[in-house]
Structures are given as C-alpha cells and as structure tokens.
Scaffold this motif. Structure first.
Motif, short mmCIF file in Angstrom:
data_model
loop_
_atom_site.label_atom_id
_atom_site.label_comp_id
_atom_site.label_asym_id
_atom_site.label_seq_id
_atom_site.Cartn_x
_atom_site.Cartn_y
_atom_site.Cartn_z
N ASN A 25 0.83 -1.20 0.00
CA ASN A 25 0.00 0.00 0.00
C ASN A 25 0.87 1.25 0.00
O ASN A 25 0.60 2.21 -0.74
CB ASN A 25 -0.93 -0.01 1.21
CG ASN A 25 -1.94 1.12 1.17
OD1 ASN A 25 -2.37 1.54 0.11
ND2 ASN A 25 -2.31 1.60 2.34
N TRP A 29 1.05 3.99 -3.01
CA TRP A 29 0.72 5.39 -2.74
C TRP A 29 1.91 6.29 -3.07
O TRP A 29 1.77 7.30 -3.76
CB TRP A 29 0.33 5.56 -1.27
CG TRP A 29 0.14 6.99 -0.91
CD1 TRP A 29 -0.96 7.76 -1.12
CD2 TRP A 29 1.11 7.85 -0.31
NE1 TRP A 29 -0.74 9.04 -0.68
CE2 TRP A 29 0.54 9.12 -0.19
CE3 TRP A 29 2.42 7.65 0.12
CZ2 TRP A 29 1.22 10.18 0.37
CZ3 TRP A 29 3.09 8.73 0.66
CH2 TRP A 29 2.48 9.97 0.78
N CYS A 58 -4.62 7.68 -4.17
CA CYS A 58 -5.56 7.63 -3.04
C CYS A 58 -6.86 6.90 -3.36
O CYS A 58 -7.29 6.04 -2.59
CB CYS A 58 -5.85 9.05 -2.57
SG CYS A 58 -4.40 9.85 -1.89
N PHE A 62 -6.90 2.93 -2.67
CA PHE A 62 -7.81 2.48 -1.63
C PHE A 62 -8.64 1.30 -2.11
O PHE A 62 -8.81 0.31 -1.39
CB PHE A 62 -8.73 3.62 -1.18
CG PHE A 62 -9.83 3.17 -0.28
CD1 PHE A 62 -9.57 2.86 1.05
CD2 PHE A 62 -11.12 3.03 -0.75
CE1 PHE A 62 -10.58 2.43 1.88
CE2 PHE A 62 -12.14 2.60 0.08
CZ PHE A 62 -11.87 2.30 1.40
N LEU A 63 -9.16 1.39 -3.33
CA LEU A 63 -9.97 0.30 -3.86
C LEU A 63 -9.14 -0.97 -4.05
O LEU A 63 -9.59 -2.07 -3.71
CB LEU A 63 -10.61 0.73 -5.19
CG LEU A 63 -11.63 1.86 -5.10
CD1 LEU A 63 -12.08 2.28 -6.49
CD2 LEU A 63 -12.80 1.46 -4.23
N ILE A 65 -6.29 -1.89 -2.50
CA ILE A 65 -5.88 -2.48 -1.23
C ILE A 65 -7.08 -3.08 -0.50
O ILE A 65 -6.97 -4.12 0.16
CB ILE A 65 -5.10 -1.48 -0.34
CG1 ILE A 65 -4.30 -2.22 0.74
CG2 ILE A 65 -6.00 -0.49 0.33
CD1 ILE A 65 -3.16 -3.02 0.23
N SER A 66 -8.26 -2.48 -0.64
CA SER A 66 -9.47 -3.04 -0.02
C SER A 66 -9.80 -4.41 -0.61
O SER A 66 -10.08 -5.36 0.13
CB SER A 66 -10.65 -2.10 -0.20
OG SER A 66 -10.44 -0.89 0.47
N VAL A 67 -9.74 -4.52 -1.93
CA VAL A 67 -10.00 -5.80 -2.58
C VAL A 67 -8.94 -6.82 -2.18
O VAL A 67 -9.27 -7.98 -1.88
CB VAL A 67 -10.09 -5.63 -4.11
CG1 VAL A 67 -10.08 -6.97 -4.82
CG2 VAL A 67 -11.32 -4.83 -4.49
N VAL A 69 -7.16 -6.96 0.58
CA VAL A 69 -7.36 -7.37 1.97
C VAL A 69 -8.52 -8.36 2.07
O VAL A 69 -8.42 -9.39 2.75
CB VAL A 69 -7.59 -6.14 2.89
CG1 VAL A 69 -8.11 -6.56 4.25
CG2 VAL A 69 -6.30 -5.36 3.03
N ILE A 70 -9.61 -8.07 1.39
CA ILE A 70 -10.76 -8.97 1.42
C ILE A 70 -10.40 -10.35 0.87
O ILE A 70 -10.71 -11.38 1.49
CB ILE A 70 -11.95 -8.36 0.65
CG1 ILE A 70 -12.51 -7.16 1.41
CG2 ILE A 70 -13.04 -9.40 0.39
CD1 ILE A 70 -13.48 -6.32 0.63
#
Length: 89
Positions: A25, A29, A58, A62-63, A65-67, A69-70
């Motif tokens: 991440n 970034w 950003c 964010f999208l 890293i969210s995917v 992590v899930i």
C-alpha cells in the motif's frame, strides 16, 4: 522444553502477510503520489476532476488495497480458536 502453540505459527504468518500488504500500500501510494505528482501543475491530467496522481494514489489505491485485503482474509487467513483447550494439529 515446551512446544510452541500451533496458533503462534499461524499468527506470525498472518502478521507477515499484513506487513506485506502495508508495504505494498505504501509503495503504491508513494509511487503514484510522488511519481506523477512531481510534475508541474500545468502538466497534470484530471480524472473525475481530481489530479491523476491523487486519483491513482488515493482513490484507486484504496480500492485495490481493499479488494486485496478482502481476498487475502477470505482465502489465506485461518480462523483460530482462542480457548485454552489442547487441540492436536
């Protein structure tokens, strides 16, 4: 000498995965923010009214890293019981 609880092995592996995600991440970034953001303002491109460096670092970061992590939590993390019963594994 007492054998280490098997749950610590899993916890260490999952902690290293978390560190890897955090480093990914940060690199994502930093690369987009300072790579694209170091140009003169007159040369910026805009996506949805945002400078491209901000959008990629950003919003898209964010999208992504969210995917990640899930997916990693769903497929690579193991549910570990917290009770003190001796389980043989």
């Amino acid at each position: 000498m007492e054998e280490t609880d098997w749950r610590f092995k899993i916890a260490h592996r999952e902690a290293w995965i978390g560190v890897g995600l955090a480093l990914f991440n940060f690199v994502w970034w930093f690369g987009f923010a300072y790579g694209l953001g170091s140009r003169p303002v007159e040369e910026y491109s805009y996506i949805f009214g945002l400078p491209d460096w901000f959008f990629y670092s950003c919003v898209l970061g964010f999208l992504v890293i969210s995917v990640l992590v899930i997916v990693i939590v769903k497929f690579f993390f193991i549910e570990v019981p917290f009770d003190e019963e001796e389980d043989s594994r």
